[in-house]
Scaffold this active site. Structure first.
Site, short mmCIF file in Angstrom:
data_model
loop_
_atom_site.label_atom_id
_atom_site.label_comp_id
_atom_site.label_asym_id
_atom_site.label_seq_id
_atom_site.Cartn_x
_atom_site.Cartn_y
_atom_site.Cartn_z
CG HIS A 28 6.19 -7.00 1.59
ND1 HIS A 28 6.38 -6.40 0.53
CD2 HIS A 28 7.65 -7.45 1.99
CE1 HIS A 28 7.70 -6.19 0.08
NE2 HIS A 28 8.45 -7.08 0.88
CB CYS A 29 1.52 -7.31 -1.80
SG CYS A 29 0.14 -6.59 -0.76
CG MET A 30 2.71 -3.83 -5.49
SD MET A 30 4.31 -3.29 -5.64
CE MET A 30 4.27 -1.34 -5.53
#
Length: 517
Positions: A28-30
Site C-alpha cells: 500500500h501507499c498513502m
C-alpha cells in the site's frame, strides 16, 4: 475506523478480487492498496466500486484500490491476514473455470457517443476504458522504468510524513519560544531519517531491480558515512551526504548489475564470499570517486533551477506546472518528479514544487462542484460526486478524475485551468518572496497543511497555500460552469436514466414531473 470495521472492509474486498488464491502480492501507499492479480478476469469491478469504503480503483502495473489516507494503512494488514489464512495449496482456478459473466454485476461495454441519458455508471465505464487505453500507451520502457523508480520511494512516504510533521512542530515551537528543552529532541527525531534516507533508497533500489537489498543499502551507506570528508575526488573534498538520493539510486543500480555479473561467473563454492565483497568494493569505489561528485552536481543543479524558476518565472511557472500536472499523471511522467522532490527536501528541508502541483487537485474539486450544480437532474452522477468530494478535498483525486471529469472531456480541461490558476497564485507569491514548500511527499489538498514550511513563518505560509487552493476551487468551478458543457452535453447529461424510488409509491397517481433545473 475500528479494527472490526477494517476487518469487515478487507473481508468484503477479498472475494471481489478473486479470493486469496488470485492474489500474488499486496502493498500500500498513502491512499491505495495495491494488489498483484493472477487472473484479472476474476475481479468484479462494479461490486468492488460499490463498497462504501472504496473510493475508486486504478489499474496500472498493479490493481490499485483507493481507500484513502489513514484507512489504507489499517485495512491492508487485515487484508494480508485474510490472505494468509485463506490461501490453499491448490492452484487457483484457471480462466476456463472462472465464473460466467453476470450481466447484472459485470460492466457493460463502454457506450459510444451519447444518444440519450447518461448515468454515473456510463461515465465509470468510459473512465475505465480511458484508463485501460492510457495504461497500454504508457507501457514504454522509459515509463516502466519511471514506475519502478517510483516504487523505490513510495514505501518511504510514511516516514517522510511523520518526520516532516515532527520537524514542522519543532520549527513552530522554536518560533514561539516554547519548550526549549524539547526542541533539540524533536530536531533529532525529525532529522534522523533524512540523514540516512540514502541507505533506504539504496536498499529499495536493489530490491526493486532484482539484487540483494542489503548490498544496495551497504553501497549507499558509503554516501552518508562521515569519514568520506577525508577523501578527495576531482580535486575536492567530499562531504557526507553529497549526491544524496540520486547518488544512492545510481550506486544501488550499479550494485545490482555487478552482483548479477558475479552470480553468473563466480563458482558456487566461492559465491558467498566473493560476490558480496566484489559488489560492495567495486561499487563503493565508483561511488566515492565518481557518483557522489556527479550526483552532487546534478542535485545542486536541480535545487538551483527550482529556486531560479520560481524566483524569476513566478506566476507563469506556477501556471504551467499547475495546469500540466494532471496530463503528466495520465502520461505516467509525474513519477520522474519523486526523486526531484526528495532531493529538494534533502537540500532545503522542503520541496517548493509540491504545493504548486497540489493545485491541480483543487481545480478538479472546483470542476466537480460545477458539474454537480449544472446537472441537477442526474442523480447518479451527483451521488458519485458527493461521495468522492471528501477524498478530493484531502488530495485523493482519482475518483473525481476517472469517474467524472475525464470521461466528460471538457470538464477535465477546465479542471486543468483551475489548477493552472491556483499554481499561478502560489508561484506569484514565491516570486514576491514568500518561499515555502512541503517537508514530505505524498499528501495533497488539505492534508498538506501540517507539512508546510517556509521562510515567512507558518501564518503567511498557510495563508498563501489556502489562497492557492481557493483560487483553484473558484477558477475550476467557474471555468467548468460556463465553458465545461456544450448544449448537446447538457441535453444528454441533465437527466437521470435510473428510476426514481419515489415514483413507485405514487404509481397510482399522476406521472412524476422531471425535477426543475
Amino acid at each position: 475506523m475500528s479494527t472490526d470495521k477494517n476487518r469487515a472492509t478487507a473481508a468484503a474486498i477479498l472475494p471481489l478480487v478473486g479470493g486469496p488464491d488470485n492474489i500474488t502480492s499486496v502493498a500500500h501507499c498513502m491512499t491505495r492498496m495495491r494488489v498483484t492479480l493472477r487472473d484479472r478476469s476474476l475481479v468484479r469491478d462494479a461490486e468492488l466500486k460499490a463498497l462504501p469504503a472504496v473510493l475508486g480503483v486504478v489499474e496500472d502495473d498493479t490493481y490499485q484500490i483507493v481507500l484513502g489516507p489513514g484507512a489504507v494503512a489499517r485495512v491492508t494488514p487485515e487484508f494480508e491476514a485474510l490472505l494468509a489464512a485463506g490461501r490453499t495449496p491448490a492452484a487457483p482456478a484457471s480462466p476456463a473455470t472462472a465464473p460466467a459473466t453476470d450481466p447484472a454485476t459485470d460492466p457493460a461495454p463502454a457506450p459510444g457517443p451519447a444518444l440519450g441519458p447518461v448515468t454515473a455508471a456510463d461515465l465509470a465505464h468510459r473512465g475505465a476504458d480511458l484508463k485501460t487505453a492510457q495504461k497500454a500507451r504508457n507501457a514504454t520502457p522509459f515509463k516502466l522504468f519511471l514506475r519502478r523508480v517510483a516504487n523505490i520511494f513510495v514505501p518511504l512516504i510514511p516516514a517522510l510524513i511523520g518526520c516532516g510533521v515532527i520537524a514542522g512542530l519543532g520549527g513552530l515551537l522554536t518560533n514561539l519560544g516554547w519548550l526549549p528543552g524539547l526542541v533539540p529532541a524533536l530536531a533529532a527525531i525529525g532529522s534522523g531519517f533524512m540523514s540516512l534516507i540514502a541507505v533506504f533508497v539504496g536498499y529499495n533500489t536493489a530490491k526493486e531491480f532484482g539484487g540483494t537489498a542489503v548490498l544496495g543499502g551497504a553501497v549507499a551507506a558509503v554516501i552518508v558515512f562521515p569519514g568520506v570528508a577525508k577523501i578527495d575526488a576531482f580535486g575536492q573534498h567530499l562531504s557526507p551526504g553529497q549526491g544524496g538520493v540520486l547518488g544512492a539510486l545510481a550506486a544501488a543500480l550499479l550494485a545490482v548489475q555487478v552482483e548479477k555479473w558475479c552470480r553468473r561467473w563466480v563458482p558456487e563454492t566461492l559465491d558467498v564470499l566473493v560476490t558480496p565483497t566484489l559488489t560492495v568494493l567495486v561499487c563503493g569505489l565508483v561511488t566515492l570517486f565518481g557518483l557522489m561528485f556527479l550526483a552532487g552536481e546534478v542535485a545542486s543543479a536541480i535545487g538551483g533551477f527550482a529556486t531560479w524558476l520560481l524566483a524569476t518565472g513566478g506566476a507563469f511557472a506556477g501556471l504551467v506546472l499547475g495546469g500540466l500536472f494532471l496530463p503528466l499523471v495520465m502520461l505516467g511522467l509525474h513519477q520522474a518528479l519523486i526523486p526531484i522532490h526528495t532531493t529538494l527536501i534533502e537540500q532545503t528541508g522542503y520541496t517548493v514544487l509540491l504545493p504548486i502541483l497540489a493545485m491541480a487537485g483543487a481545480g478538479q474539486v472546483g470542476a466537480a462542484l460545477a458539474v454537480y450544480c449544472r446537472l441537477p437532474r442526474n442523480r447518479s452522477l451527483r451521488a458519485t460526486i458527493k461521495s468522492a468530494l471528501p477524498a478530493g478535498f484531502l488530495g485523493v483525486g482519482e475518483p473525481l478524475i476517472y469517474g467524472v471529469s475525464l470521461p466528460l472531456g471538457r470538464p477535465f480541461v477546465t479542471a486543468c485551468a483551475g489548477g493552472a490558476a491556483g499554481g499561478a497564485f502560489v508561484g506569484l507569491c514565491n516570486q514576491l518572496g514568500v518561499s515555502f514548500g512541503s517537508t514530505a511527499i505524498g499528501p495533497s489538498g488539505w492534508a498538506l497543511f501540517p507539512l508546510l514550511s517556509g521562510s515567512s513563518g507558518p501564518g503567511v505560509t498557510v495563508a498563501v497555500y489556502a489562497g492557492g487552493l481557493a483560487t483553484g476551487y473558484l477558477v475550476g468551478f467557474a471555468a467548468t460552469y460556463f465553458f465545461g458543457f456544450t448544449r448537446r452535453m447538457l441535453e444528454d447529461l441533465n437527466t437521470d436514466a435510473e428510476p426514481d424510488p419515489a415514483a413507485d409509491a405514487g404509481a397510482a397517481g399522476p406521472a412524476k414531473e422531471p425535477v426543475a433545473a
